[in-house]
Design an enzyme around this catalytic site. Structure first.
Site, PDB file in Angstrom:
ATOM      1  N   ASP A  49      19.294  -3.023  13.188  1.00  0.00           N
ATOM      2  CA  ASP A  49      20.568  -3.304  12.527  1.00  0.00           C
ATOM      3  C   ASP A  49      21.642  -2.323  13.013  1.00  0.00           C
ATOM      4  O   ASP A  49      21.495  -1.103  12.867  1.00  0.00           O
ATOM      5  CB  ASP A  49      20.329  -3.147  11.011  1.00  0.00           C
ATOM      6  CG  ASP A  49      21.428  -3.729  10.170  1.00  0.00           C
ATOM      7  OD1 ASP A  49      22.488  -4.086  10.721  1.00  0.00           O
ATOM      8  OD2 ASP A  49      21.222  -3.814   8.938  1.00  0.00           O
ATOM      9  N   ASP A  87      26.438 -10.674   6.037  1.00  0.00           N
ATOM     10  CA  ASP A  87      25.346 -10.872   5.075  1.00  0.00           C
ATOM     11  C   ASP A  87      25.535 -12.091   4.173  1.00  0.00           C
ATOM     12  O   ASP A  87      26.630 -12.379   3.695  1.00  0.00           O
ATOM     13  CB  ASP A  87      25.212  -9.635   4.184  1.00  0.00           C
ATOM     14  CG  ASP A  87      24.681  -8.430   4.957  1.00  0.00           C
ATOM     15  OD1 ASP A  87      24.630  -8.487   6.205  1.00  0.00           O
ATOM     16  OD2 ASP A  87      24.326  -7.434   4.299  1.00  0.00           O
TER      17      ASP A  87
HETATM   18  C1  GLA Z   1      22.894  -4.804   6.586  1.00  0.00           C
HETATM   19  C2  GLA Z   1      22.097  -6.055   6.987  1.00  0.00           C
HETATM   20  C3  GLA Z   1      21.309  -6.529   5.788  1.00  0.00           C
HETATM   21  C4  GLA Z   1      20.383  -5.433   5.288  1.00  0.00           C
HETATM   22  C5  GLA Z   1      21.179  -4.169   4.978  1.00  0.00           C
HETATM   23  C6  GLA Z   1      20.266  -2.977   4.689  1.00  0.00           C
HETATM   24  O1  GLA Z   1      23.881  -5.107   5.649  1.00  0.00           O
HETATM   25  O2  GLA Z   1      22.940  -7.061   7.461  1.00  0.00           O
HETATM   26  O3  GLA Z   1      20.550  -7.683   6.133  1.00  0.00           O
HETATM   27  O4  GLA Z   1      19.410  -5.162   6.280  1.00  0.00           O
HETATM   28  O5  GLA Z   1      22.012  -3.804   6.079  1.00  0.00           O
HETATM   29  O6  GLA Z   1      20.948  -1.788   4.489  1.00  0.00           O
END
Ligand code: GLA
Length: 378
Positions: free
Chosen positions: A133, A203
């Site tokens: 990520d 998200d």
């Molecule tokens: C980001 C990702 C999410 C999750 C969070 C965790 O927002 O897009 O899917 O993994 O980080 O902190």
């Protein structure tokens, strides 16, 4: 050129990965016990046998690095190797999470400067899947490249490529899940840096408006998906409580038409019969997992009504009618819209029954925010 890396990657995710991820329900509170309970529930609910095999720990498992720089777990995860052994003993696979930056999105230790070391640690634990990520690496790009977008993009690509190579060098097959929110048209270069899947958006959350904003925005991306490399419109919210049953049915229908990864994001130890039926409808899961590996796309949209279609192996098609209006609507599929003949056979997959067309079309009442999924075969 098809490199040996590319061949290995294709075999790893021949169909879109399926399983569970801790983030949508547990977020920063996830513990070893929650992950074991999820593994138990995947088996007892029948989900494992329906194809949900990855048990993915998202952010907040990370501890500090030791004097040699080896990443440790925090107190919520006392023994990652033992957890992996437990998950594997159930016939499941274990996934983990990190960032190319120094910090993850939740502020825990990322892999920056420790990529090879972390890949080795994961392989030693028995990890089968890594979600990587961007998080604080985005800030590094800004700090180092400023307004030079070409430089920032090159940094980003190199960071993903580095971890991909580190994973491959371990010799352990590890699915590589890229998460950088769809920046820089990641679908165009994700496969080059070893991505088995890449997030195409920011998200998801447990609301119909956000789920549909993400899901319907996938129109046009079909050509970038295929065996080994999938567009990822984020994890499922089914069963988390923020949508109606029809809205969750739209979620599952749309993700299946999109050949999206199916990562349940609910508390599997507390599932209603309704949630289980949505996640485990065999015919619907088969649309998502169809071995041809083609993502579906929008055929038409008229006001709040949309028709999407996905080619299936053997020449059949999955066809979804979506009603985004806030009242029920009658919708009509003309078989010619999806290149099918007037004599094509129709099966309503959620209802589990054969339905009849008349004069080359099929009309059905689609509930508010609902969906009907058909299989059309000659
Ligand atoms: C980001 C990702 C999410 C999750 C969070 C965790 O927002 O897009 O899917 O993994 O980080 O902190």
């Amino acid at each position: 050129m098809v490199t040996p890396f590319a061949v290995a990657q294709t075999q790893l995710a021949a169909t879109p990965p399926m399983g569970w991820n801790s983030w949508n329900h547990f977020a920063g509170n996830v513990t070893d016990a929650d992950v074991r309970a999820a593994a138990d529930a995947l088996v007892s609910s029948g989900m494992r046998d329906a194809g949900y095999i990855y048990v993915n720990i998202d952010d907040t498992w990370e501890g500090q690095r030791d004097a040699q720089g080896v990443i440790q777990t925090n107190s919520k995860f006392p023994d990652m190797k033992a957890l992996a052994d437990y998950v594997h003993s159930k016939g499941l696979k274990l996934g983990i999470y990190s960032s190319p930056g120094p910090k993850t999105c939740a502020g825990y230790a990322g892999s920056y400067g420790h990529e090879e070391q972390d890949a080795k640690t994961y392989a030693g634990w028995g990890i089968d899947y890594l979600k990587y990520d961007l998080c604080s690496f985005g800030k590094m790009m800004k700090d180092e490249a400023g307004d030079d977008r070409t430089k920032a993009f090159a940094m980003e690509k190199a960071a993903y490529d580095k971890m991909h190579k580190a994973l491959v060098s371990t010799g352990r097959p590890i699915v590589f899940s890229m998460c950088q929110y769809g920046w820089n048209n990641v679908w165009e270069w994700g496969p080059e840096v070893g991505g088995n899947l890449w997030r195409t958006t920011g998200d998801i959350n447990d609301h119909y408006s956000r789920m549909t904003e993400i899901g319907f925005s996938q129109a046009g991306l079909a050509k970038y998906a295929g065996p080994g490399h999938w567009n990822d419109p984020d994890m499922l919210e089914i069963g988390n409580g923020g949508m109606t049953e029809d809205e969750y049915r739209t979620h599952m229908t749309l993700w299946s038409i999109l050949a999206a990864p199916l990562l349940a994001g609910n508390d599997l130890s507390k599932m209603t019969a309704e949630t289980k039926e949505l996640l485990m409808n065999k015919s619907v899961v088969a649309v998502d997992q169809d071995p041809l590996g083609k993502q579906g796309d929008r055929v038409w949209a008229v006001g709040p009504m949309e028709l999407w279609s996905k080619p299936l192996s053997g020449g059949a098609k999955a066809v979804a009618l979506f009603n985004r209006a806030s009242t029920a609507r009658e919708m009509t599929l003309k078989l010619s819209d999806v290149g099918a003949s007037a004599s094509a056979k129709l099966e309503d997959l959620w209802a589990g029954k054969v339905v009849q067309s008349t004069d080359g079309s099929y009309t059905v009442l689609v509930p508010k925010h609902g969906a009907v999924l058909l299989k059309v075969s000659e």
